[in-house]
Design a protein around this motif. Structure first.
Motif, short mmCIF file in Angstrom:
data_model
loop_
_atom_site.label_atom_id
_atom_site.label_comp_id
_atom_site.label_asym_id
_atom_site.label_seq_id
_atom_site.Cartn_x
_atom_site.Cartn_y
_atom_site.Cartn_z
N ALA A 56 0.82 -1.21 0.00
CA ALA A 56 0.00 0.00 0.00
C ALA A 56 0.86 1.26 0.00
O ALA A 56 0.51 2.27 -0.62
CB ALA A 56 -0.93 -0.02 1.21
N ASN A 60 0.42 3.83 -3.06
CA ASN A 60 -0.42 4.93 -2.60
C ASN A 60 -0.32 6.15 -3.52
O ASN A 60 -1.34 6.73 -3.90
CB ASN A 60 -0.04 5.32 -1.17
CG ASN A 60 -0.87 6.48 -0.65
OD1 ASN A 60 -2.09 6.42 -0.67
ND2 ASN A 60 -0.21 7.54 -0.22
N THR A 196 -6.31 -1.34 2.78
CA THR A 196 -5.56 -0.19 3.31
C THR A 196 -5.67 1.00 2.38
O THR A 196 -5.85 2.14 2.82
CB THR A 196 -4.07 -0.57 3.50
OG1 THR A 196 -3.98 -1.69 4.39
CG2 THR A 196 -3.29 0.60 4.08
N LEU A 197 -5.55 0.76 1.07
CA LEU A 197 -5.67 1.85 0.11
C LEU A 197 -7.10 2.41 0.05
O LEU A 197 -7.29 3.62 -0.10
CB LEU A 197 -5.25 1.37 -1.29
CG LEU A 197 -3.76 1.09 -1.48
CD1 LEU A 197 -3.50 0.46 -2.84
CD2 LEU A 197 -2.95 2.37 -1.35
N LYS A 200 -7.73 4.30 3.62
CA LYS A 200 -6.55 4.96 4.17
C LYS A 200 -6.92 6.17 5.02
O LYS A 200 -6.37 6.35 6.12
CB LYS A 200 -5.65 5.40 3.01
CG LYS A 200 -4.39 6.11 3.44
CD LYS A 200 -3.70 6.78 2.27
CE LYS A 200 -4.54 7.90 1.72
NZ LYS A 200 -3.88 8.65 0.63
#
Length: 396
Positions: A56, A60, A196-197, A200
């Motif tokens: 990630a 990102n 997670t992305l 976030k």
């Protein structure tokens, strides 16, 4: 008259606490192996989380840029689903790149490695004849392969074969289980990176709530600054170093192919991967490439190869690398060599790779602390000068 003994609970409490802490530290140090094993097992369990966070972290920035592109479109569909679509597109592109590498690059490398392994006996014979011609002594005892093989056959029995076969089957079973577990962990890590992305902002907001409870608001600004600098330095270094290594791999493959070096693709990729480690990596890879080229193409081709690689290193170090890095790591070469040596001694190849950005971050923190102390000293000197000036005026 006997002097009265004052019993102080606070003093005895501190002494008791010191003794207890000393005993605890001694027990911990004397039983480090179970503790380190427990920590290692715990970190092994958390490996998918670390892997997902790392994936990630590197994806990102392209996800953010692609999200901005979708949000600037007039379509409400793209604007509402910009984050999800950007993550999907980035992962599809990454999967496509990995598929191309597996389809085209890996077979070439495998074939080159197989050919290189098959050529090892010829290399050995060349070294043998070279050593004999040097006439530095009796090399026969060291290089007499036939005698060594015969000795091994005489000392080898059927029971040894069965025992080795049984242990090999057990090792194969353990390897299969480990490989299956590794594949599952990688798959879980990829899933974690996707979530997670996608979430976030919510994760960062939750972390900031916890930090605000623990850290004072004045200190929070410094924490944010250091976290931002750490993210900037590590991301810039890792991504540009990877891109630079890919460029070096391509250029080295073209140069080696033009010279006519055997295993040019594999050696070019090897040079690119080694270039990820500053200074030492490219030097080691160039020497290894020259040695292999001498065995496969002769001394003259090896000399031409090392000269070409030295020229390529100069171009990379003075033109390509600085242009890509953009001056983000303004670190003295002596500090770089020292940091790589320390990182390699304590943390191996990973330590050598991460030593330079860590050194750059430490330099930033150290310079900022020095500047802060200098500002305090300057402010104190100005305050003293004003006081002296006031006293002089009052005396007049």
């Amino acid at each position: 008259m006997m002097k009265r003994f004052d019993f102080t609970w606070a003093l005895w409490g501190k002494a008791l606490l010191f003794v207890a802490a000393s005993i605890a530290i001694f027990n911990i140090l004397s039983n480090m192996e179970p503790i380190t094993d427990s920590i290692s097992n715990f970190l092994r369990i958390l490996f998918p989380l670390f892997l997902g966070g790392a994936i990630a972290f590197f994806l990102n920035t392209p996800c953010n840029k692609l999200t901005g592109v979708f949000q600037r479109r007039k379509s409400s569909f793209l604007q509402k689903r910009a984050k999800g679509l950007s993550v999907l597109v980035i992962y599809l592109i990454t999967l496509l790149i990995i598929s191309l590498i597996l389809s085209y690059v890996i077979p070439i490398i495998s074939q080159n490695v197989t050919d290189l392994i098959e050529a090892i006996p010829a290399f050995w014979n060349a070294v043998y004849h070279w050593a004999i011609n040097l006439d530095f002594g009796d090399f026969n005892e060291f290089f007499d392969i036939e005698e060594q093989i015969q000795s091994a056959l005489n000392n080898f029995s059927v029971n040894d074969v069965i025992a080795n076969l049984s242990s090999s089957l057990g090792s194969i079973g353990e390897f299969t289980i480990g490989l299956t577990s590794g594949v599952i962990q990688v798959f879980v890590g990829i899933i974690i990176s996707i979530y997670t992305l996608l979430y976030k902002n919510a994760i960062l907001a939750f972390i900031m709530r916890i930090v605000r409870v623990v850290v004072k608001e004045k200190t929070l600004g410094r924490v944010k600054f250091y976290v931002k600098e750490t993210n900037r330095i590590f991301y810039k270094f890792v991504t540009t170093q990877f891109l630079d290594s890919c460029i070096v791999a391509v250029l080295a493959t073209i140069v080696l192919s033009f010279i006519g070096v055997q295993y040019a693709v594999t050696l070019g990729i090897f040079l690119g991967i080694s270039n990820m480690i500053p200074y030492f990596g490219s030097i080691f890879a160039s020497i290894a490439t020259m040695i292999i080229t001498i065995f496969t193409g002769g001394l003259m081709q090896g000399i031409i190869t090392i000269i070409a690689l030295l020229i390529l290193q100069q171009i990379d170090g003075n033109v390509i690398g600085p242009k890509l890095m953009g001056g983000v790591l303004k670190v003295n070469p002596i500090l770089i060599i020292l940091s790589i040596s320390i990182g390699g001694a304590y943390f191996g190849v990973l330590g050598m790779f991460l030593a330079v950005p860590v050194a750059a971050l430490i330099k930033i923190i150290f310079i900022e602390l020095v500047e802060l102390e200098e500002d305090k000293k300057l402010a104190l000197e100005r305050s003293i000068a004003k006081e002296v000036e006031k006293e002089t005026v009052s005396e007049e």
